[in-house]
Write a protein that holds these residues in place. Sequence first.
Motif, mmCIF file in Angstrom:
data_model
loop_
_atom_site.group_PDB
_atom_site.id
_atom_site.type_symbol
_atom_site.label_atom_id
_atom_site.label_comp_id
_atom_site.label_asym_id
_atom_site.label_seq_id
_atom_site.Cartn_x
_atom_site.Cartn_y
_atom_site.Cartn_z
ATOM 1 N N VAL A 118 0.841 -1.202 0.000
ATOM 2 C CA VAL A 118 0.000 0.000 0.000
ATOM 3 C C VAL A 118 0.874 1.250 0.000
ATOM 4 N N LEU A 119 1.942 1.221 0.806
ATOM 5 C CA LEU A 119 2.854 2.368 0.857
ATOM 6 C C LEU A 119 3.497 2.610 -0.507
ATOM 7 N N VAL A 120 3.966 1.533 -1.157
ATOM 8 C CA VAL A 120 4.612 1.679 -2.467
ATOM 9 C C VAL A 120 3.632 2.212 -3.499
ATOM 10 N N LEU A 121 2.392 1.735 -3.452
ATOM 11 C CA LEU A 121 1.382 2.193 -4.402
ATOM 12 C C LEU A 121 1.110 3.685 -4.229
ATOM 13 N N VAL A 122 0.940 4.128 -2.996
ATOM 14 C CA VAL A 122 0.671 5.547 -2.741
ATOM 15 C C VAL A 122 1.871 6.393 -3.147
ATOM 16 N N ALA A 123 3.089 5.954 -2.798
ATOM 17 C CA ALA A 123 4.279 6.715 -3.156
ATOM 18 C C ALA A 123 4.459 6.793 -4.670
ATOM 19 N N SER A 124 4.119 5.709 -5.376
ATOM 20 C CA SER A 124 4.247 5.709 -6.839
ATOM 21 C C SER A 124 3.326 6.732 -7.474
ATOM 22 N N LEU A 125 2.144 6.910 -6.913
ATOM 23 C CA LEU A 125 1.219 7.918 -7.447
ATOM 24 C C LEU A 125 1.806 9.316 -7.314
ATOM 25 N N PHE A 126 2.503 9.580 -6.212
ATOM 26 C CA PHE A 126 3.109 10.893 -6.017
ATOM 27 C C PHE A 126 4.356 11.075 -6.882
ATOM 28 N N ALA A 127 5.016 9.987 -7.243
ATOM 29 C CA ALA A 127 6.266 10.086 -8.008
ATOM 30 C C ALA A 127 6.061 9.974 -9.509
ATOM 31 N N MET A 128 4.831 9.807 -9.955
ATOM 32 C CA MET A 128 4.563 9.510 -11.356
ATOM 33 C C MET A 128 5.097 10.591 -12.294
ATOM 34 N N ASP A 129 4.859 11.857 -11.985
ATOM 35 C CA ASP A 129 5.276 12.938 -12.888
ATOM 36 C C ASP A 129 6.796 13.005 -13.011
ATOM 37 N N GLU A 130 7.514 12.869 -11.888
ATOM 38 C CA GLU A 130 8.976 12.937 -11.942
ATOM 39 C C GLU A 130 9.559 11.740 -12.675
ATOM 40 N N LEU A 131 9.000 10.554 -12.460
ATOM 41 C CA LEU A 131 9.538 9.355 -13.101
ATOM 42 C C LEU A 131 9.380 9.408 -14.616
ATOM 43 N N ARG A 132 8.343 10.092 -15.099
ATOM 44 C CA ARG A 132 8.162 10.210 -16.554
ATOM 45 C C ARG A 132 9.307 10.985 -17.189
ATOM 46 N N ASN A 133 9.948 11.862 -16.412
ATOM 47 C CA ASN A 133 11.020 12.704 -16.956
ATOM 48 C C ASN A 133 12.393 12.055 -16.858
ATOM 49 N N TRP A 134 12.481 10.870 -16.279
ATOM 50 C CA TRP A 134 13.762 10.167 -16.240
ATOM 51 C C TRP A 134 14.068 9.608 -17.627
ATOM 52 N N LYS A 135 15.285 9.773 -18.086
ATOM 53 C CA LYS A 135 15.678 9.337 -19.421
ATOM 54 C C LYS A 135 16.649 8.168 -19.334
ATOM 55 N N VAL A 136 16.579 7.306 -20.323
ATOM 56 C CA VAL A 136 17.455 6.145 -20.403
ATOM 57 C C VAL A 136 18.374 6.316 -21.592
ATOM 58 N N ALA A 137 19.689 6.187 -21.336
ATOM 59 C CA ALA A 137 20.689 6.288 -22.408
ATOM 60 C C ALA A 137 21.583 5.057 -22.355
ATOM 61 N N ASP A 138 21.663 4.353 -23.466
ATOM 62 C CA ASP A 138 22.479 3.133 -23.569
ATOM 63 C C ASP A 138 22.095 2.092 -22.518
ATOM 64 N N GLY A 139 20.807 1.990 -22.274
ATOM 65 C CA GLY A 139 20.319 0.994 -21.324
ATOM 66 C C GLY A 139 20.477 1.361 -19.871
ATOM 67 N N GLN A 140 20.933 2.594 -19.588
ATOM 68 C CA GLN A 140 21.117 3.029 -18.212
ATOM 69 C C GLN A 140 20.419 4.366 -17.995
ATOM 70 N N LEU A 141 19.996 4.585 -16.736
ATOM 71 C CA LEU A 141 19.354 5.849 -16.410
ATOM 72 C C LEU A 141 20.343 7.000 -16.533
ATOM 73 N N ASP A 142 19.862 8.103 -17.095
ATOM 74 C CA ASP A 142 20.683 9.305 -17.224
ATOM 75 C C ASP A 142 20.758 10.000 -15.869
ATOM 76 N N PRO A 143 21.950 10.091 -15.248
ATOM 77 C CA PRO A 143 22.048 10.700 -13.907
ATOM 78 C C PRO A 143 21.552 12.137 -13.865
ATOM 79 N N THR A 144 21.750 12.872 -14.933
ATOM 80 C CA THR A 144 21.321 14.271 -14.944
ATOM 81 C C THR A 144 19.806 14.386 -14.860
ATOM 82 N N SER A 145 19.107 13.569 -15.652
ATOM 83 C CA SER A 145 17.640 13.622 -15.623
ATOM 84 C C SER A 145 17.102 13.164 -14.273
#
Length: 277
Positions: A118-145
């Motif tokens: 339940v905690l993870v589900l609620v936290a995911s709803l709050f993090a949804m907008d930021e997670l959409r802006n994370w970028k993947v480069a060469d199969g890895q998350l872009d640290p800057t994004s």
Amino acid sequence: MIVKPQGLVTHVRTQPAAAGWTWLREALALYWRQPFAFTALVILYTMALMLLSNVPVVGLPMAAVLVPFGTVGLTLAGMIAEKGAMPLPALLLDGFRAGPQRAPLLRLGFLHAAMVLVLVLVASLFAMDELRNWKVADGQLDPTSVSQNIPWDALTVSVLLYTPVLMLTWFAPQLVAWHRQPVAKALFFSFFACWRNKWPFLVLGLILMALSLGVGYLTTELLRAFGLSPQVTSMLFAPVAMIMTSISYATQYPIYRAIIEPQAEAPPPPEPQPPAA
């Protein structure tokens, strides 16, 4: 080693704020009695939880179910280290052994898993907008994004929601396994004990945080002074981080011993003596 019933718990002790210092000193004393064995035990426990958590879909619930068993094992490790014996990895399986503690510990584990999901589900709803802006480069998350889109709202909500979950389950595994309390009653006693001792818990948490940050900073700067690369520095810092984690887990038994006060069992009545001739 299955701990025998320790007696009914009718009330808990309330400690002053300075008890946080005392718990840390006692944890350090326990850890240094068996540093390698205690660190190995914590490494095994944390690695098991991490590996399980990485299993798709079912991994996180499975890891959450095992937490009460790990809590019992780590508390038992402190108890054994205090007696001068070596805490072996088999202690993590103590709650799984055949006995009256296994079924209620499993129920407690499933309840803990439900609260975590339940905690993870609620936290995911709050993090949804930021997670959409994370970028993947060469199969890895872009640290800057990632650094530009840290989900602070989700982190804040997670801390606020997990605090009562932690209070409910801090003492519940020991109360279920060693004092034969029903799960609901153990959760109540655990929350009540944590609330009554919130100030020493706060002091201990602040000390551990400051100690971890200070040791981490000094260790990192010392390694960098030798001209080591960031990758090598991170690799050499890992044992230091594991030692700090082990010391944190070593506080389990001093806290339990200081707060939980089982009712002493009444001695058996004396046998009647035959009348004198």
